[in-house]
Design an enzyme around this catalytic site. Structure first.
Site: not given
Lengths: 369, 369
Positions: B104, B174, B198
């Site tokens: 990511w 992030d 999430k």
């Protein structure tokens, strides 16, 4: 206030089909026997892909979409697309025609001007947005990359009931508030986009339908996840999409098919809006100053002969379970939004209330006068 | 498969608190006695504003957020923010540090490079992303506008358990996959952003927390609706937000508070992940090659000593109601995501299954060997 005794006339997010809400409720903890809520589904898994594929197929059938049109489910609403359209369709020195028919086309124009050279081909401003600008006087730019219209002005209560001839320039329509309210001759359009929170359902989802030959590589500054080209090349799976919103949209598409599709919707929407406009036009207590030929069937904008009673009207209606009848703040007055999911019984209830309210306050007015 | 007999280990969208789903289900047709579904609420109305305000207040309390940090609810996910961050925080000739810790952060770097000059201050590539890059060798740019980290690498199973010292350069994180999983020293950050799917809940919503002094006027090419400055100046009401996603996030914030807040979550998340890592480390059938100090408590990545059994492991687990244990396609192997809503009972059930699977196939392996 109990849901079953309520009619919600909000301009969007607004009323949804009760059958859709019931189904979403029923399977909220266990979607399609997966053991998971739709909220818990990996977007790359077979369960969600089946749901998304089915939604896409149903939408294509509803619209009789030819194969050279792509369908994208994107996050955000039409306001985001105001920026993304020019970035996805035009080069940085591009030119576009926009037709100004009210609040939302002005918003689209203001945002497009930040990106490309905008020619306002026609404007309803001179008529106070009480009608669409006369076709005869549209000043189209033959070099424009596209011509943008707002097919239904949610705040102003106007709609195109006949499409303009843009002389070969691709027609692009913000169809947020009348998408799926009537059959569409899709091949007349280059791009159709619509925030979902009117006739499709949940806020936070936008549908973009785009003709294959108009796909460009987006501007370098366009976020990759919002590039039409990137999303189409990755089969709309570049990143996690708004999963539950797509699921709900799919339920609405199914519901529309079960109701007879867009022709049946158009007939019902015509009956609903004509009932209300007829009542208003026959009344001396209510008025609608939109030109008859251009009136929206989704958003009936009207006002009281005694404007000082507007707040009382809205509040008394609310107490009777007729919700959200205030006009858009930028326009004022009253507005009844009659999306697909608003029943004819809801319109009847509204008219009955309006009659009672007029009888009471009309008498008061005469006494005062 | 029935929801109550299932444990969902998906990396996100993933498991949500059952209490939250039940409440959402209960009031899906009539939200807070408004007579409307949350899906039908005008976003400018008092009903939704109360819901959004409460969600914002609860989040601020959970994080003990100082007043000079703003909270934004934006559509889309972290991938969209990969582009919006540089456009909102830096000038077009800006420079930023990025730390490459896996899948990511590489995505974030690739997208940021389209906008600004990116210095990769450190990379875990040389260690095959089995650990975070050693702090001693980070090459920070003192002129960088910010330093970006991925606080938890969802695909690679790594996490920062101690924040880096960026020597005055604002730290941007992030935090998609570990947001709200533990208490945060917010003042160490300039910006925190997190896709909601999430620990917060629904896909299609991103939270952005930004320190007031970092707010810039966004790039001219930044869509107005996605400009931090525009949204903060309009109190996050510039356009229709993803209403139901915000409502669900609010229910999750309430649930977190009822569970004892982030400290309680951190303790439980530590217990869950330690139970699983301990079992894996003690086994000769399973292995985790991530450095112990850098292991994620959210996404436990591991593999089988006999990799050819991976698909069988995933399928047999699925049949037992242990869902979505495959690793990220870019990484392979197995992965158990243990977000806040995963119970300790779920981890126990997984370990019990792993024991049985190892006993059966470990014997088979010995026989074949």
């Amino acid at each position: 206030m109990h849901a079953s005794s309520v009619y919600n006339f909000a301009a969007g997010p607004g009323v949804m089909p009760r059958e859709v809400l019931l189904e979403a409720q029923r399977e909220l903890l266990d979607c399609r026997r997966s053991g998971m809520s739709i909220l818990e589904m990996p977007f790359t898994g077979a369960e969600f892909q089946n749901i998304a594929d089915q939604a896409r197929r149903d939408l294509r059938e509803l619209l009789e979409l030819p194969p050279h049109y792509h369908v994208l489910f994107l996050p955000g609403g039409a306001s985001t697309q105001f920026s993304l359209l020019p970035m996805n369709l035009l080069p940085p020195d591009g030119r576009a025609d926009y037709v100004d028919t009210g609040h939302w086309s002005r918003k689209a124009i203001a945002e497009a001007r930040r990106y490309v050279s905008v020619n306002v081909a026609a404007s309803g401003a001179q008529h106070g947005y009480s009608r669409l600008p006369c076709r005869r006087y549209w000043q189209l730019d033959p070099q424009a990359g596209y011509c943008h219209i707002t097919s239904n002005e949610t705040a102003d209560g106007l709609a195109y009931h006949r499409l303009p001839d843009t002389r070969g320039v691709p027609l692009v329509a913000d169809m947020t508030s009348d998408f799926l309210s009537r059959p569409l001759d899709v091949e007349r359009f280059g791009v159709i986009y619509a925030g979902a929170q009117k006739n499709v359902g949940p806020a936070g989802l936008t549908l973009v339908i785009i003709r294959d030959d108009l796909l460009q590589t987006a501007w370098p500054a366009c976020p990759a996840a919002l590039s039409y080209r990137v999303q189409i090349d990755s089969d709309n799976r570049f990143n996690t999409p708004p999963i539950q919103a797509i699921y709900l949209a799919g339920l609405v598409f199914r519901w529309l098919r079960s109701q007879g599709g867009l022709k049946a919707m158009a007939a019902r929407n015509r009956r609903k809006s004509e009932a209300l406009y007829s009542y208003i036009d026959a009344s001396d207590f209510y008025a609608c100053d939109r030109q008859v030929a251009d009136r929206s069937r989704m958003n009936v904008c009207f006002h009281l002969a005694v404007p000082t009673l507007t707040a009382e009207f809205v509040e008394q209606a609310r107490c009777q379970g007729l919700l959200n009848l205030q006009g858009h703040p930028a326009v004022g007055g009253l507005r009844a939004s009659l999306y697909n999911a608003m029943s004819e019984a809801g319109v009847d209830a509204l008219i009955a209330f309006m009659e009672t309210f007029a009888a009471r306050h009309g008498r008061a007015r005469r006494r005062c006068g």
